[in-house]
Design a protein around this motif. Structure first.
Motif, PDB file in Angstrom:
ATOM      1  N   GLU A 150       6.818  -7.540  -4.655  1.00 10.93           N
ATOM      2  CA  GLU A 150       5.891  -6.458  -4.293  1.00 10.93           C
ATOM      3  C   GLU A 150       6.198  -5.178  -5.055  1.00 10.93           C
ATOM      4  O   GLU A 150       5.294  -4.428  -5.426  1.00 10.93           O
ATOM      5  CB  GLU A 150       5.946  -6.200  -2.785  1.00 10.93           C
ATOM      6  CG  GLU A 150       5.245  -7.254  -1.967  1.00 10.93           C
ATOM      7  CD  GLU A 150       5.538  -7.134  -0.480  1.00 10.93           C
ATOM      8  OE1 GLU A 150       4.696  -7.546   0.308  1.00 10.93           O
ATOM      9  OE2 GLU A 150       6.628  -6.636  -0.108  1.00 10.93           O
ATOM     10  N   SER A 197      13.920  -9.436 -10.598  1.00 13.00           N
ATOM     11  CA  SER A 197      14.498 -10.322  -9.585  1.00 13.00           C
ATOM     12  C   SER A 197      15.991 -10.490  -9.789  1.00 13.00           C
ATOM     13  O   SER A 197      16.733 -10.729  -8.839  1.00 13.00           O
ATOM     14  CB  SER A 197      13.836 -11.694  -9.641  1.00 13.00           C
ATOM     15  OG  SER A 197      12.470 -11.563  -9.401  1.00 13.00           O
ATOM     16  N   MET A 229      13.992  -1.902   2.841  1.00 20.19           N
ATOM     17  CA  MET A 229      12.837  -1.946   3.738  1.00 20.19           C
ATOM     18  C   MET A 229      12.185  -3.327   3.642  1.00 20.19           C
ATOM     19  O   MET A 229      12.528  -4.114   2.763  1.00 20.19           O
ATOM     20  CB  MET A 229      11.825  -0.895   3.295  1.00 20.19           C
ATOM     21  CG  MET A 229      12.371   0.509   3.350  1.00 20.19           C
ATOM     22  SD  MET A 229      11.117   1.643   2.742  1.00 20.19           S
ATOM     23  CE  MET A 229      12.096   3.113   2.543  1.00 20.19           C
ATOM     24  N   PRO A 230      11.238  -3.607   4.524  1.00 20.95           N
ATOM     25  CA  PRO A 230      10.569  -4.912   4.427  1.00 20.95           C
ATOM     26  C   PRO A 230       9.637  -4.977   3.225  1.00 20.95           C
ATOM     27  O   PRO A 230       8.416  -5.030   3.355  1.00 20.95           O
ATOM     28  CB  PRO A 230       9.787  -5.011   5.754  1.00 20.95           C
ATOM     29  CG  PRO A 230       9.657  -3.631   6.239  1.00 20.95           C
ATOM     30  CD  PRO A 230      10.817  -2.870   5.712  1.00 20.95           C
ATOM     31  N   VAL A 231      10.214  -4.938   2.043  1.00 20.60           N
ATOM     32  CA  VAL A 231       9.469  -4.959   0.792  1.00 20.60           C
ATOM     33  C   VAL A 231      10.183  -5.947  -0.119  1.00 20.60           C
ATOM     34  O   VAL A 231      11.400  -5.869  -0.273  1.00 20.60           O
ATOM     35  CB  VAL A 231       9.499  -3.556   0.137  1.00 20.60           C
ATOM     36  CG1 VAL A 231       9.019  -3.620  -1.291  1.00 20.60           C
ATOM     37  CG2 VAL A 231       8.678  -2.554   0.927  1.00 20.60           C
ATOM     38  N   THR A 232       9.459  -6.889  -0.706  1.00 15.93           N
ATOM     39  CA  THR A 232      10.122  -7.855  -1.590  1.00 15.93           C
ATOM     40  C   THR A 232      10.159  -7.310  -3.020  1.00 15.93           C
ATOM     41  O   THR A 232       9.448  -6.370  -3.355  1.00 15.93           O
ATOM     42  CB  THR A 232       9.365  -9.197  -1.616  1.00 15.93           C
ATOM     43  OG1 THR A 232       8.060  -8.933  -2.131  1.00 15.93           O
ATOM     44  CG2 THR A 232       9.250  -9.805  -0.242  1.00 15.93           C
ATOM     45  N   ARG A 233      11.008  -7.925  -3.835  1.00 13.72           N
ATOM     46  CA  ARG A 233      11.094  -7.484  -5.230  1.00 13.72           C
ATOM     47  C   ARG A 233       9.773  -7.727  -5.943  1.00 13.72           C
ATOM     48  O   ARG A 233       9.365  -6.955  -6.796  1.00 13.72           O
ATOM     49  CB  ARG A 233      12.232  -8.232  -5.930  1.00 13.72           C
ATOM     50  CG  ARG A 233      13.579  -7.798  -5.367  1.00 13.72           C
ATOM     51  CD  ARG A 233      14.753  -8.377  -6.121  1.00 13.72           C
ATOM     52  NE  ARG A 233      15.984  -7.933  -5.478  1.00 13.72           N
ATOM     53  CZ  ARG A 233      17.060  -7.527  -6.125  1.00 13.72           C
ATOM     54  NH1 ARG A 233      17.095  -7.524  -7.433  1.00 13.72           N
ATOM     55  NH2 ARG A 233      18.130  -7.137  -5.471  1.00 13.72           N
ATOM     56  N   LEU A 278      14.290  -1.381  -1.304  1.00 14.58           N
ATOM     57  CA  LEU A 278      14.596  -2.793  -1.056  1.00 14.58           C
ATOM     58  C   LEU A 278      15.356  -3.011   0.250  1.00 14.58           C
ATOM     59  O   LEU A 278      15.569  -4.141   0.652  1.00 14.58           O
ATOM     60  CB  LEU A 278      15.374  -3.379  -2.238  1.00 14.58           C
ATOM     61  CG  LEU A 278      14.529  -3.604  -3.497  1.00 14.58           C
ATOM     62  CD1 LEU A 278      15.408  -3.973  -4.676  1.00 14.58           C
ATOM     63  CD2 LEU A 278      13.467  -4.671  -3.267  1.00 14.58           C
ATOM     64  N   LYS A 283       0.848  -1.193   0.000  1.00 16.00           N
ATOM     65  CA  LYS A 283       0.000   0.000   0.000  1.00 16.00           C
ATOM     66  C   LYS A 283       0.885   1.245   0.000  1.00 16.00           C
ATOM     67  O   LYS A 283       0.602   2.220  -0.701  1.00 16.00           O
ATOM     68  CB  LYS A 283      -0.891  -0.037   1.252  1.00 16.00           C
ATOM     69  CG  LYS A 283      -2.222   0.647   1.067  1.00 16.00           C
ATOM     70  CD  LYS A 283      -3.077   0.504   2.334  1.00 16.00           C
ATOM     71  CE  LYS A 283      -3.078   1.789   3.130  1.00 16.00           C
ATOM     72  NZ  LYS A 283      -3.433   1.598   4.537  1.00 16.00           N
ATOM     73  N   GLY A 284       1.951   1.163   0.775  1.00 15.60           N
ATOM     74  CA  GLY A 284       2.859   2.303   0.869  1.00 15.60           C
ATOM     75  C   GLY A 284       3.483   2.641  -0.474  1.00 15.60           C
ATOM     76  O   GLY A 284       3.671   3.808  -0.807  1.00 15.60           O
ATOM     77  N   LEU A 285       3.829   1.595  -1.246  1.00 13.19           N
ATOM     78  CA  LEU A 285       4.473   1.818  -2.546  1.00 13.19           C
ATOM     79  C   LEU A 285       3.516   2.494  -3.521  1.00 13.19           C
ATOM     80  O   LEU A 285       3.897   3.396  -4.271  1.00 13.19           O
ATOM     81  CB  LEU A 285       4.949   0.492  -3.129  1.00 13.19           C
ATOM     82  CG  LEU A 285       6.058  -0.233  -2.342  1.00 13.19           C
ATOM     83  CD1 LEU A 285       6.302  -1.603  -2.947  1.00 13.19           C
ATOM     84  CD2 LEU A 285       7.327   0.583  -2.332  1.00 13.19           C
TER      85      LEU A 285
END
Lengths: 206, 285
Positions: free
Chosen positions: A75, A202, A69-73, A67, A2-4
């Motif tokens: 996401e 990725s 942050m707790p965000v995966t590629r 990356l 949501k933040g992105l």
């Protein structure tokens, strides 16, 4: 996630304002002429914005930072496609509003023709974005833009060629077939594009 | 968990550069200064720690977890500041809070406001109008506002004036006071590390040259100034590197107390991290 998405929309805030003004101007000029050009303009402008968000990200070197942050590629990529969907939808809705208001001002009743034009453009906008996003991830914004022009030139050239040598373009009796074909094509484009983007992203090093 | 970061035999190959078996630790509750010249491999190492580049070998544990398996969990408890500002030009501090509030589960809005106030960062200006110092302070405020256990700072103090730097160093000192938090800070402003680091890790051409407690390093090593004749008398294991001036030799010695005892008339001074770095890189063996 949501933040992105929120990040992209916040970044586009000033672009939205300028776009509003432009749409108003275009509407004043083109609605009296009664052609569908304005809908194409609006939807295209919104469809281009996903590219703008990626160049903003590049400028700020955002991706490498995000990356951490707790965000995966995954996401990161998915959020871009969602932003694309939001922007395209926004463009289509706005086109529809302009269309309805325009008809009202001109004293005409709303026709399904407008709905069809907007619907088709909406789907094309997704194909356009689906072509653009993986190219950008792979080659960067600048190079991808040039490639995009080439991609647009080839089909245009082919159509021109066909009309020149007078090969009749296929004509279906039921226009709905076209719509379903286009819908199917769009779904394939978007899902294929997402998978390619995910793969490219990725393997990316920052 | 004793170590906030534990790197074992990290390898990364580029065409013209390699990280060769990089291993070091960041013990919990400490500040580790990561030094080296430009291009020595500091940023590459940090990027490998954060999985921004793919490593070719080795294992990295952070906060007791493997960085490949538990990446997301780890990153929720790590704050990172890189060289430069990574927020988009047209955002304001409030926008950042909105974004990060939904990225970090433990985002602390109040704490963020406190840091903004402490660093005197304006809420109504867009980031484009911030000075470099303000941008760095903003990045640091953001890195601290989700209450991380570990801070990773890549050149976070370079390009800042001494006053801002000291302000920031104070914040770092405060951060590790509770003995639970840790910091890995890479910098080539070695005087900052003289002030705050507990350990020094020195990387050169992709290899770790030195990994020691700072106090130990500074209390033991020294610089001997002497003529060529006296230098020749030194035994191989008594010095680490030497540098030749026009008229004299400067020698980095392992144990300045021992040297003073052995050569009572010799001049042996203390050493700074910067001098150690220079000796290692530019001195002869």
């Amino acid at each position: 996630m949501k933040g992105l998405i929120l990040k992209d929309l916040l970044n586009l805030k000033s672009t939205f304002k300028m776009l509003g003004l432009m749409i108003f101007l275009f509407a004043v000029i083109y609605i009296p002429q009664g052609n569908g050009f304005i809908f194409g303009m609006i939807i295209l402008m919104f469809a281009m914005m996903v590219v703008t968000t990626i160049s903003y990200d590049d400028l700020a070197k955002w991706d490498a930072y995000a990356l951490t942050m707790p965000v995966t590629r995954k996401e990161m990529v998915l959020s871009k496609y969602l932003v694309m969907a939001i922007l395209n939808t926004l463009g289509a809705v706005l086109s529809l509003i302009v269309g309805i208001i325009g008809r009202m001002i001109m004293g005409q009743s709303f026709s399904t023709e407008i709905l069809a034009i907007i619907g088709v453009l909406y789907l094309i906008a997704f194909s356009f974005g689906s072509m653009m996003v993986p190219l950008i991830y792979r080659f960067g914004t600048e190079k991808a833009r040039i490639m995009m022009f080439l991609c647009a030139l080839i089909p245009t050239g082919l159509i021109l060629l066909f009309t020149q040598i007078k090969i009749p373009l296929p004509e279906a009796t039921n226009p709905l077939i076209y719509l379903f074909l286009l819908l199917g094509f769009t779904v394939i484009m978007v899902s294929g594009s997402y998978l390619i983007s995910l793969r490219v992203y990725s393997n990316k090093e920052f | 968990m004793i170590n906030a970061i534990e790197i074992k035999n990290l390898n990364k190959n580029y065409q013209d550069f390699q990280l060769k078996d990089v291993s070091f630790k960041v013990p919990k509750g400490s500040i580790v200064g990561f030094i080296g010249e430009n291009g020595a491999g500091k940023t590459t190492t940090i990027k490998a720690i954060l999985n921004l580049v793919k490593r070719d070998g080795g294992t990295i544990e952070m906060l007791g977890m493997d960085t490949l398996k538990d990446e997301k969990k780890i990153k929720a408890s790590v704050g990172v500041v890189m060289d430069g500002c990574n927020f988009h030009d047209n955002l304001k501090t409030g926008d950042i809070s909105k974004m990060l509030g939904s990225i970090y589960k433990n985002w602390n809005q109040k704490l963020y406001q406190q840091y903004l106030k402490k660093f005197k960062l304006p809420e109504n200006k867009i980031i484009k109008e911030f000075s470099r110092g303000m941008k760095m302070k903003l990045q640091i405020a953001v890195a601290l506002s989700h209450e991380p256990e570990l801070l990773i700072l890549d050149e976070a103090t370079s390009g800042l004036d001494p006053i801002v730097r000291e302000e920031i160093l104070d914040v770092f000192m405060e951060f590790i006071q509770d003995e639970e938090h840790s910091i890995l800070i890479s910098s080539h402003i070695t005087s900052d590390l003289d002030k705050i680091a507990d350990y020094i890790v020195f990387i050169h051409q992709g290899e770790i040259l030195l990994d020691q407690e700072k106090e130990n390093l500074l209390s033991k090593m020294g610089v001997l100034k002497c003529g060529e004749e006296d230098f020749r008398k030194l035994e191989g294991d008594e010095y680490i590197r030497y540098r030749k001036n026009q008229f004299s030799f400067e020698v980095l010695v392992n144990d300045k107390v021992a040297i003073r005892k052995k050569y009572p008339e010799a001049v042996v001074d203390g050493v700074t991290i910067e001098q150690i770095m220079l000796f290692y890189i530019r001195g002869g063996k």
